[in-house]
Design a protein around this motif. Sequence first.
Motif, PDB file in Angstrom:
ATOM      1  N   LYS A  42       0.862  -1.191   0.000  1.00  0.00           N
ATOM      2  CA  LYS A  42       0.000   0.000   0.000  1.00  0.00           C
ATOM      3  C   LYS A  42       0.893   1.232   0.000  1.00  0.00           C
ATOM      4  CE  LYS A  42      -4.421  -1.294   2.234  1.00  0.00           C
ATOM      5  NZ  LYS A  42      -5.158  -1.105   0.971  1.00  0.00           N
ATOM      6  N   ALA A  43       0.385   2.312  -0.593  1.00  0.00           N
ATOM      7  CA  ALA A  43       1.141   3.571  -0.557  1.00  0.00           C
ATOM      8  C   ALA A  43       1.086   4.111   0.870  1.00  0.00           C
ATOM      9  CB  ALA A  43       0.514   4.564  -1.528  1.00  0.00           C
ATOM     10  N   ASN A  44       2.158   4.811   1.254  1.00  0.00           N
ATOM     11  CA  ASN A  44       2.209   5.376   2.601  1.00  0.00           C
ATOM     12  C   ASN A  44       2.753   6.795   2.515  1.00  0.00           C
ATOM     13  OD1 ASN A  44       2.204   5.690   5.328  1.00  0.00           O
ATOM     14  ND2 ASN A  44       4.040   4.426   5.689  1.00  0.00           N
ATOM     15  N   SER A  45       2.106   7.573   1.660  1.00  0.00           N
ATOM     16  CA  SER A  45       2.465   8.979   1.325  1.00  0.00           C
ATOM     17  C   SER A  45       3.970   9.178   1.109  1.00  0.00           C
ATOM     18  CB  SER A  45       1.907   9.974   2.349  1.00  0.00           C
ATOM     19  OG  SER A  45       1.782   9.430   3.610  1.00  0.00           O
ATOM     20  N   GLU A  46       4.542   8.246   0.333  1.00  0.00           N
ATOM     21  CA  GLU A  46       5.958   8.384  -0.029  1.00  0.00           C
ATOM     22  C   GLU A  46       6.152   9.648  -0.872  1.00  0.00           C
ATOM     23  OE1 GLU A  46       4.360   5.592  -0.031  1.00  0.00           O
ATOM     24  OE2 GLU A  46       5.581   4.126   1.042  1.00  0.00           O
ATOM     25  N   LYS A  47       7.320  10.264  -0.704  1.00  0.00           N
ATOM     26  CA  LYS A  47       7.665  11.471  -1.472  1.00  0.00           C
ATOM     27  C   LYS A  47       8.528  11.021  -2.655  1.00  0.00           C
ATOM     28  CE  LYS A  47       9.865  16.000  -0.491  1.00  0.00           C
ATOM     29  NZ  LYS A  47      10.512  16.754   0.619  1.00  0.00           N
ATOM     30  N   VAL A  48       8.090  11.349  -3.884  1.00  0.00           N
ATOM     31  CA  VAL A  48       8.760  10.836  -5.090  1.00  0.00           C
ATOM     32  C   VAL A  48       9.547  11.949  -5.781  1.00  0.00           C
ATOM     33  CG1 VAL A  48       8.427   9.689  -7.308  1.00  0.00           C
ATOM     34  CG2 VAL A  48       6.905   9.137  -5.387  1.00  0.00           C
ATOM     35  N   GLY A  49      10.846  11.744  -5.921  1.00  0.00           N
ATOM     36  CA  GLY A  49      11.706  12.701  -6.633  1.00  0.00           C
ATOM     37  C   GLY A  49      11.877  12.253  -8.074  1.00  0.00           C
ATOM     38  N   ILE A  50      11.604  13.130  -9.022  1.00  0.00           N
ATOM     39  CA  ILE A  50      11.709  12.808 -10.460  1.00  0.00           C
ATOM     40  C   ILE A  50      12.910  13.555 -11.022  1.00  0.00           C
ATOM     41  CG2 ILE A  50      10.548  13.070 -12.708  1.00  0.00           C
ATOM     42  CD1 ILE A  50       7.869  13.057 -10.895  1.00  0.00           C
ATOM     43  N   VAL A  51      13.872  12.811 -11.560  1.00  0.00           N
ATOM     44  CA  VAL A  51      15.123  13.412 -12.033  1.00  0.00           C
ATOM     45  C   VAL A  51      15.208  13.362 -13.556  1.00  0.00           C
ATOM     46  CG1 VAL A  51      17.645  13.381 -11.809  1.00  0.00           C
ATOM     47  CG2 VAL A  51      16.227  12.591  -9.896  1.00  0.00           C
ATOM     48  N   PRO A  52      15.159  14.499 -14.243  1.00  0.00           N
ATOM     49  CA  PRO A  52      15.325  14.493 -15.708  1.00  0.00           C
ATOM     50  C   PRO A  52      16.737  14.042 -16.077  1.00  0.00           C
ATOM     51  CG  PRO A  52      14.393  16.592 -14.919  1.00  0.00           C
ATOM     52  CD  PRO A  52      14.910  15.847 -13.724  1.00  0.00           C
ATOM     53  N   ILE A  53      16.859  13.217 -17.110  1.00  0.00           N
ATOM     54  CA  ILE A  53      18.144  12.656 -17.519  1.00  0.00           C
ATOM     55  C   ILE A  53      18.436  13.078 -18.959  1.00  0.00           C
ATOM     56  CG2 ILE A  53      19.447  10.510 -17.900  1.00  0.00           C
ATOM     57  CD1 ILE A  53      18.813  11.049 -14.914  1.00  0.00           C
ATOM     58  N   THR A  54      19.644  13.642 -19.190  1.00  0.00           N
ATOM     59  CA  THR A  54      19.942  14.236 -20.495  1.00  0.00           C
ATOM     60  C   THR A  54      20.722  13.301 -21.408  1.00  0.00           C
ATOM     61  OG1 THR A  54      22.022  15.159 -19.682  1.00  0.00           O
ATOM     62  CG2 THR A  54      20.037  16.543 -19.447  1.00  0.00           C
ATOM     63  N   SER A  55      21.071  12.085 -20.936  1.00  0.00           N
ATOM     64  CA  SER A  55      21.932  11.214 -21.767  1.00  0.00           C
ATOM     65  C   SER A  55      21.211  10.770 -23.044  1.00  0.00           C
ATOM     66  CB  SER A  55      22.320   9.967 -20.962  1.00  0.00           C
ATOM     67  OG  SER A  55      21.162   9.173 -20.757  1.00  0.00           O
ATOM     68  N   GLY A  56      22.031  10.285 -24.004  1.00  0.00           N
ATOM     69  CA  GLY A  56      21.465   9.719 -25.242  1.00  0.00           C
ATOM     70  C   GLY A  56      20.634  10.737 -26.003  1.00  0.00           C
ATOM     71  N   ASN A  57      19.372  10.378 -26.279  1.00  0.00           N
ATOM     72  CA  ASN A  57      18.471  11.276 -27.026  1.00  0.00           C
ATOM     73  C   ASN A  57      17.984  12.448 -26.180  1.00  0.00           C
ATOM     74  OD1 ASN A  57      17.632  10.149 -29.896  1.00  0.00           O
ATOM     75  ND2 ASN A  57      18.026   8.423 -28.530  1.00  0.00           N
ATOM     76  N   GLY A  58      18.370  12.427 -24.895  1.00  0.00           N
ATOM     77  CA  GLY A  58      18.090  13.592 -24.055  1.00  0.00           C
ATOM     78  C   GLY A  58      16.687  13.645 -23.478  1.00  0.00           C
ATOM     79  N   ILE A  59      16.390  14.832 -22.962  1.00  0.00           N
ATOM     80  CA  ILE A  59      15.107  15.053 -22.285  1.00  0.00           C
ATOM     81  C   ILE A  59      13.961  14.872 -23.300  1.00  0.00           C
ATOM     82  CG2 ILE A  59      13.701  16.829 -21.122  1.00  0.00           C
ATOM     83  CD1 ILE A  59      16.019  16.249 -19.337  1.00  0.00           C
ATOM     84  N   ILE A  60      12.914  14.155 -22.900  1.00  0.00           N
ATOM     85  CA  ILE A  60      11.706  14.052 -23.729  1.00  0.00           C
ATOM     86  C   ILE A  60      10.720  15.079 -23.181  1.00  0.00           C
ATOM     87  CG2 ILE A  60       9.739  12.595 -24.356  1.00  0.00           C
ATOM     88  CD1 ILE A  60      11.557  10.178 -24.220  1.00  0.00           C
ATOM     89  N   GLY A  61      10.290  15.979 -24.037  1.00  0.00           N
ATOM     90  CA  GLY A  61       9.368  17.036 -23.618  1.00  0.00           C
ATOM     91  C   GLY A  61       8.167  16.438 -22.894  1.00  0.00           C
ATOM     92  N   SER A  62       7.892  16.976 -21.708  1.00  0.00           N
ATOM     93  CA  SER A  62       6.760  16.624 -20.830  1.00  0.00           C
ATOM     94  C   SER A  62       6.852  15.227 -20.223  1.00  0.00           C
ATOM     95  CB  SER A  62       5.414  16.806 -21.566  1.00  0.00           C
ATOM     96  OG  SER A  62       5.216  15.797 -22.534  1.00  0.00           O
ATOM     97  N   PHE A  63       8.003  14.551 -20.374  1.00  0.00           N
ATOM     98  CA  PHE A  63       8.152  13.225 -19.745  1.00  0.00           C
ATOM     99  C   PHE A  63       8.151  13.371 -18.218  1.00  0.00           C
ATOM    100  CE2 PHE A  63       9.294   8.812 -19.539  1.00  0.00           C
ATOM    101  CZ  PHE A  63      10.137   8.680 -18.449  1.00  0.00           C
ATOM    102  N   SER A  64       9.026  14.238 -17.688  1.00  0.00           N
ATOM    103  CA  SER A  64       9.070  14.424 -16.228  1.00  0.00           C
ATOM    104  C   SER A  64       7.749  14.984 -15.704  1.00  0.00           C
ATOM    105  CB  SER A  64      10.233  15.359 -15.844  1.00  0.00           C
ATOM    106  OG  SER A  64      11.462  14.723 -16.100  1.00  0.00           O
ATOM    107  N   GLU A  65       7.179  15.940 -16.429  1.00  0.00           N
ATOM    108  CA  GLU A  65       5.911  16.536 -16.011  1.00  0.00           C
ATOM    109  C   GLU A  65       4.796  15.486 -15.993  1.00  0.00           C
ATOM    110  OE1 GLU A  65       8.716  19.551 -17.369  1.00  0.00           O
ATOM    111  OE2 GLU A  65       7.998  17.660 -18.255  1.00  0.00           O
ATOM    112  N   SER A  66       4.862  14.562 -16.957  1.00  0.00           N
ATOM    113  CA  SER A  66       3.864  13.477 -16.990  1.00  0.00           C
ATOM    114  C   SER A  66       4.047  12.551 -15.793  1.00  0.00           C
ATOM    115  CB  SER A  66       3.993  12.675 -18.292  1.00  0.00           C
ATOM    116  OG  SER A  66       3.742  13.509 -19.408  1.00  0.00           O
TER     117      SER A  66
END
Length: 259
Positions: A42-66
């Motif tokens: 079950k979820a227990n109000s975990e705090k989720v950090g989303i880290v954009p990664i620039t390697s290879g083809n780079g950032i995908i627009g709206s991937f992190s936001e999604s």
Amino acid sequence: MALLTPADLIEINRQLAISDEVVRKSTGFEIKGICEALYGTKANSEKVGIVPITSGNGIIGSFSESLLAIVRYFGLEGFITEKTDVSGYYEALSAGADIVLMADDYTYLAHNLKNGKIANNQPCTGIIYAEIASRAKQAGSKEILVVGLGKVGFPGAEHLKKKGFSVYGYDLDKTLLQRAVSKLRILPFSPENPKKFPVIFEATPCPNTIPEAVLEQGCLVSTPGIPCALSENLLEKYAVELVAEPLGIGTVSMLYSIF
Ligand code: NAI
Ligand code: PYL
Ligand code: MG
């Protein structure tokens, strides 16, 4: 290397809500409930950090936001780091993230910093879409067709076998088909000798991979594959119940597997 595009991610909340409704109507459970039952967590109000990664083809627009929208859709707190890559990872840890999400062109991972558990998007996606298919009201015969036996499809087929399904598998790549037949003891499906299925799980990066001859009226098709395996015409003609979403269902499966 099948990468998402910003176009795949348009209105991600709406795509998730539509999929949730199809899943609820067909299985009696919402996606969150299926994840709780599947992983026993079950979820227990975990705090989720989303880290954009620039390697290879780079950032995908709206991937992190999604990803942020997806985390919030399932009732968790999340944030996207200002910085990217190693600096972003350091920022997430410093900000007290319980879980980190990050993806390069090959691996999309979730890491629970509190219990050390990790998840990979490909098997987690195969397993959750297979689980949804297995719980469909149409799945009474326990016969299912799996199209695509790669990094997502193979774990999904394996999960269905473990749940006692008669799994008919198909992959254009004969080596992968043979590998699944020998390792999983699934039945090789031949498009030349088709039969109808009430439930189908598809995981390929190609359109039109499910032949019309296998579609039962009102069947359920559970597919993470992008683009969609079925044309609008066939979806309509057979009143197919479609579970297809570009990122969120696989992500919530990752999260519940590491709580
Ligand atoms: P993969 O390349 O490992 O496996 C795809 C398999 O499909 C290959 O074995 C290939 O031979 C087979 N295939 C291709 N065309 C076929 C056809 N016409 N008939 C039968 N088999 C065919 O790819 P992977 O990593 O398993 O990803 C599959 C799809 O799932 C990709 O489109 C990927 O973008 C998507 N995906 C979607 C996610 C989501 O949350 N919606 C998450 C992860 C992946
Ligand atoms: C996880 C998705 C589902 C289907 N294909 C996978 C994909 O597109 N992977 C690449 C993700 C790259 C993200 C980029 C960013 O914006 O951080 N590195
Ligand atoms: Mg998904």
